[in-house]
Scaffold this motif. Structure first.
Motif, short mmCIF file in Angstrom:
data_model
loop_
_atom_site.label_atom_id
_atom_site.label_comp_id
_atom_site.label_asym_id
_atom_site.label_seq_id
_atom_site.Cartn_x
_atom_site.Cartn_y
_atom_site.Cartn_z
N GLY A 245 0.75 -1.13 -0.08
CA GLY A 245 -0.02 0.04 0.10
C GLY A 245 0.68 1.38 -0.14
O GLY A 245 2.20 1.22 -0.29
N PRO A 246 0.31 2.28 0.47
CA PRO A 246 0.99 3.60 0.29
C PRO A 246 2.10 3.67 1.35
O PRO A 246 2.22 3.35 2.36
CB PRO A 246 -0.07 4.73 0.68
CG PRO A 246 -1.44 3.93 0.74
CD PRO A 246 -1.31 2.69 0.66
N GLY B 22 -3.87 3.90 4.37
CA GLY B 22 -5.01 4.93 3.57
C GLY B 22 -6.31 4.64 4.18
O GLY B 22 -6.50 4.41 5.02
N THR C 263 -9.36 3.63 2.05
CA THR C 263 -10.13 2.65 1.75
C THR C 263 -9.22 1.41 1.30
O THR C 263 -7.97 1.85 0.87
CB THR C 263 -10.70 3.31 0.55
OG1 THR C 263 -10.07 3.35 -0.65
CG2 THR C 263 -11.82 4.05 0.70
N SER C 264 -9.70 0.52 1.42
CA SER C 264 -8.89 -0.76 1.13
C SER C 264 -9.73 -2.02 0.52
O SER C 264 -11.12 -2.10 0.84
CB SER C 264 -8.02 -1.21 2.06
OG SER C 264 -8.91 -2.14 3.21
N SER D 260 -5.66 -3.44 -2.94
CA SER D 260 -5.28 -2.18 -3.06
C SER D 260 -5.78 -0.95 -1.99
O SER D 260 -6.92 -1.28 -1.34
CB SER D 260 -5.77 -1.36 -4.52
OG SER D 260 -5.70 -0.12 -4.61
N ILE D 261 -4.90 -0.08 -1.71
CA ILE D 261 -5.33 0.96 -0.75
C ILE D 261 -5.24 2.36 -1.42
O ILE D 261 -4.13 2.59 -1.94
CB ILE D 261 -4.32 0.95 0.36
CG1 ILE D 261 -4.40 -0.41 1.26
CG2 ILE D 261 -4.80 2.06 1.31
CD1 ILE D 261 -3.53 -0.83 2.36
N ALA D 262 -6.20 3.07 -1.18
CA ALA D 262 -6.16 4.50 -1.67
C ALA D 262 -6.47 5.60 -0.48
O ALA D 262 -6.84 4.96 0.54
CB ALA D 262 -7.30 4.43 -2.94
N GLY D 263 -6.47 6.74 -0.89
CA GLY D 263 -6.86 7.74 0.03
C GLY D 263 -5.76 8.43 1.14
O GLY D 263 -6.00 8.88 2.00
N ASN E 277 -0.02 4.61 -3.53
CA ASN E 277 -1.38 5.07 -3.15
C ASN E 277 -2.23 4.85 -4.41
O ASN E 277 -2.24 5.32 -5.52
CB ASN E 277 -1.28 6.67 -3.09
CG ASN E 277 -2.51 7.08 -2.57
OD1 ASN E 277 -3.55 6.15 -1.81
ND2 ASN E 277 -2.90 8.46 -2.95
N GLY E 278 -3.30 3.98 -4.19
CA GLY E 278 -4.07 3.70 -5.40
C GLY E 278 -3.97 2.54 -6.37
O GLY E 278 -4.31 2.09 -7.12
N MET E 279 -2.58 2.03 -6.05
CA MET E 279 -1.83 0.96 -6.90
C MET E 279 -2.72 -0.63 -6.53
O MET E 279 -3.22 -0.61 -5.53
CB MET E 279 -0.27 0.73 -6.71
CG MET E 279 0.37 1.96 -7.17
SD MET E 279 2.37 1.45 -7.25
CE MET E 279 2.30 -0.24 -7.67
#
Length: 746
Positions: free
Chosen positions: A643-644, A654, A656-657, A688-691, A699-701
């Motif tokens: 993740g990020p 992050g 969201t996941s 994936s994890i974003a935010g 991030n978002g990958m």
């Protein structure tokens, strides 16, 4: 005893005589004579039989006294003297101190025949665990030099020792020996079977195994398959080979199925549940299932005495007809539910698990369900239910007899995982706890647990107490205090959680439950390393969190150990910040699905989506953010590293996941027990994890991996070893990773 038939009982007086003290409430619980009910000589006689059956009564005298509006019942009781001495005769393999420690009968206890019988069986069990399958025993009660007390003498015949080297079969052609061996309760002896009954000859297991072998062949159409001989072949002073000789007979199909003897229920209603079908191969398990279905159909509607027989008739070459003959009996209702055998466990703890009550139809399915629920409590080594006729036509008493066992445990151990390294623990548990009993703290059906865990990367102390029937309802209430000092979360900081929680769990049907938990805790982020980025350094400090978690779960898995079929679905929500300084909301939804495929292979899918955010302008602290990577989700990555990340490569989490995993599990049959056989798994993970705020990578990958794993089921516990190679990754991920864990993944 004076006659007072049809008069109303106005008072019941219990008079305890002699030097032995008895619990008056316990005496009353064994009696059906109650204030406000008509008095009959028959009911008083049943009460006397019930009281004598406890084994604690030496003599009983009862009489009635006429009073205004009815009678007063006076019951005079002399209790049996206690045990002055316990002796053992014939024991050479197990010393007397070990036997005295293991049995539940102690010097000074009241003389209770049911407890003595249980102690005798416990002694036999101890010998069977050591491989003495022929051990037998009895007990004798002798007068003691101490007036009013007795000496109990346990007489033991140890027999010969039998450790199983191999299990062999003769005459089997339709089923391979390896497959048969995997179905049996008896097992060959292995180095890890130093304790317990496994690998030792047990005649009860052998008798069960004969039935298992015969049913295996009958399920393949061999109607008349029999185990014609069972041999024990000595191979050394202690070891034996166990040989089963099998006569398979001919194979048959079903030509016709019919039901006779039914007058109360229609043939169509009964046939709807019948598994045996014309034109299909004969299966013995289908015949047994049909008999049970018909019996339960009647028994669940009050016909407890209904009998079902299956008759098999040859109708031609390779053909048989199946006829189910029913004797219906008459309908019955429940008069009383009598509980006996419980010295410590309160009557109410047992009764609340029983899904039936006086006045209802005598439902044999509910009675069996109640028996299973009591057994699943693990408070009792044995539970027996019997229906006995009464003098009232159409009414029966249900007698529930339990044999109590130890419910307190102290465990010491150690574990290892690739997440938190090696840890040692001490755990003290009482599963039949009673917080109101300050003498013994047991018998109330509550659960108490203390767990202390320490290792290279963590320190934990938790104390919890659960009342499964809060406020007299089937509502589990749990309170917990905890201290967690966690070093494994990061190389740049430590996290400490101290607090308490209180939660409620409500069962919703057979497979679902809802739970909500309130937690108040202090969280400290400290020991920030000198090389930490500003994103990590800003997390330092002390937080007070007041939060509510809610979760709904639907769980149909056939087992939490080796799951072959079913699913687990869950959805939850989090609200934090009603007090404290962590204003966060969150939600999650996900689940698992399992399929049992040919060859006992298992295909499974798992996935979860989570979201969290602040409900004011504050940032979400690092301990509430989302992370992936490690032994429990994306196995090709280090713990929390899928993740990020910040500029130093440290995970920052992050908002969201999501992740999804699939596994295909294949058994490796190197042991006869299919549930102990190692398994090889092939798997793939994606997530994936974003935010993330301030992330320099990830991030978002999409992160993904694929790999192979091994599942071992050892006496010390299950071991999971996985090797996964990243497929989609960032520039800070490695080329492959081994994940190691001990314990089940729930």
């Amino acid at each position: 005893m004076s006659s007072a038939t049809k008069k109303i009982v106005k008072e019941v007086e219990i008079v305890i005589k002699g030097g032995v003290k008895l619990d008056e409430n316990r005496v009353r619980s064994q009696m059906s004579t109650r204030v406000g009910q008509p008095f009959t000589d028959e009911s008083m006689e049943r009460d006397m039989r019930s009281l004598y059956g406890t084994g604690a009564i030496e003599s009983i005298n009862s009489h009635t006294v006429d009073v205004a509006g009815g009678v007063k019942v006076v019951v005079e009781i002399v209790g049996r003297g206690g045990i002055a001495e316990i002796q053992f005769i014939g024991n050479t393999a197990i010393d007397k101190d070990k036997l005295k420690k293991e049995i539940a009968v102690k010097v000074g206890d009241p003389l209770d025949e049911s407890k003595l019988a249980a102690a005798q069986q416990k002694i036999i069990d101890l010998y069977e665990k050591k491989g003495y399958a022929d051990a037998s025993g009895s007990y004798e009660i002798m007068p003691s030099a101490r007036e009013g007390y007795s000496t109990v003498i346990f007489k033991i015949d140890e027999g010969a020792r039998g450790i199983i080297r191999d299990i062999l079969f003769e005459g089997n052609t339709a089923i391979k020996s390896r497959v048969l061996r995997g179905k049996l309760k008896s097992q060959e002896h292995h180095l890890w079977n130093l304790w317990g009954k496994k690998g030792k000859l047990n005649h009860n297991d052998v008798q069960e195994d004969i039935k298992i072998i015969e049913m295996a062949f009958k399920d393949k159409g061999f109607v008349y398959a029999k185990v014609t001989e069972r041999r024990v072949v000595p191979v050394s002073a202690n070891k034996i080979d166990l040989v089963y000789v099998i006569s398979e007979g001919a194979k048959y199909d079903v030509s016709a199925v019919k039901i006779t003897g039914n007058t109360i229920f229609t043939k169509e209603a009964l046939e709807a549940g019948v598994k045996a079908e014309p034109g299909f191969p004969y299966m013995g398990s289908h015949i047994e299932a049909d008999k049970k279905m018909i019996h339960d159909y009647y028994g669940s509607r009050g016909y407890a005495d209904a009998q079902v027989e299956a008759h098999i008739t040859e109708t031609g070459a390779g053909q048989v007809a199946v006829a189910y003959t029913i004797v219906e009996g008459t309908k019955s209702y429940i008069n009383k539910v009598n509980i006996s055998g419980n010295s410590f466990t309160k009557d109410e703890v047992i009764r609340r698990e029983l899904p039936f009550a006086p006045g209802e139809e005598l439902n044999t399915v509910k009675i069996e369900a109640g028996k299973n629920r009591l057994q699943n409590l693990n408070y009792f080594s044995a539970v027996d239910t019997q229906n006995t006729p009464t003098t009232a036509p159409g009414y029966k008493d249900v007698n529930v007899t339990v044999t109590e066992q130890s419910t307190g445990t102290v465990n010491f151990g150690a574990g290892f995982s690739s997440i938190d390294s090696i840890t040692a623990f001490i755990q003290v548990t009482q599963t039949n706890f009673d917080i109101s009993d300050w003498k013994d703290f047991r018998g109330g059906g509550q659960r108490f647990n203390t767990n202390i865990r320490a290792g290279a990367l963590r320190r934990d102390v938790t104390i919890s107490w659960t009342e499964p029937w809060f406020m007299g309802r089937e509502l589990a209430f749990t309170v917990e205090g905890f201290f967690h000092n966690l070093y494994y979360l990061s190389n740049f900081f430590n996290q400490t959680n101290v607090g308490a929680s209180a939660g409620i769990r409500k069962r919703l049907g057979e497979h679902s439950y809802f739970e909500t938990t309130y937690t108040l805790q202090q969280i400290k982020i400290g020991s920030i390393a000198s090389g930490a980025s500003p994103l990590i350094a800003q997390e330092a400090g002390s937080y007070i969190q007041s939060k509510i978690d809610m979760n709904f779960v639907n769980d149909t898995r056939d087992s939490v150990f080796i799951t072959r079929s079913g699913h687990k679905l869950e959805a939850g929500a989090l609200l934090s910040g009603l007090g404290g300084n962590v204003p966060v909301v969150g939600a999650n939804i996900g689940g698992q699905q399992y399929f049992n495929l040919p060859g006992d292979t298992i295909l499974s899918f798992e996935g979860m989506f989570r979201i969290v955010n602040s409900w004011d302008s504050k940032r979400v602290p690092i301990f509430e953010r989302q992370f992936l990577g490690g032994a429990n989700n994306l196995r090709g990555f280090a713990y929390r590293h899928a993740g990020p990340k910040d500029a130093t490569g440290e995970p920052i989490g992050g908002l969201t996941s999501f992740y999804a995993s699939t596994e295909f599990s294949v058994p490796v049959h190197i042991t006869s027990n299919v549930d102990k056989s190692p398994r090889v798994v092939f798997f793939g993970d994606i997530g994936s994890i974003a935010g993330a705020t301030g992330a320099t990578s990830g991030n978002g990958m999409i992160f993904s991996d694929a790999g192979i794993g091994l599942r071992l089921f050892l006496p010390v516990g299950p071991i999971r070893v996985d090797y996964a190679v990243p497929i989609d990754k960032d520039n800070r991920s490695g080329s492959g990773r081994v994940q190691f864990n001990m314990g089940y993944k729930f």
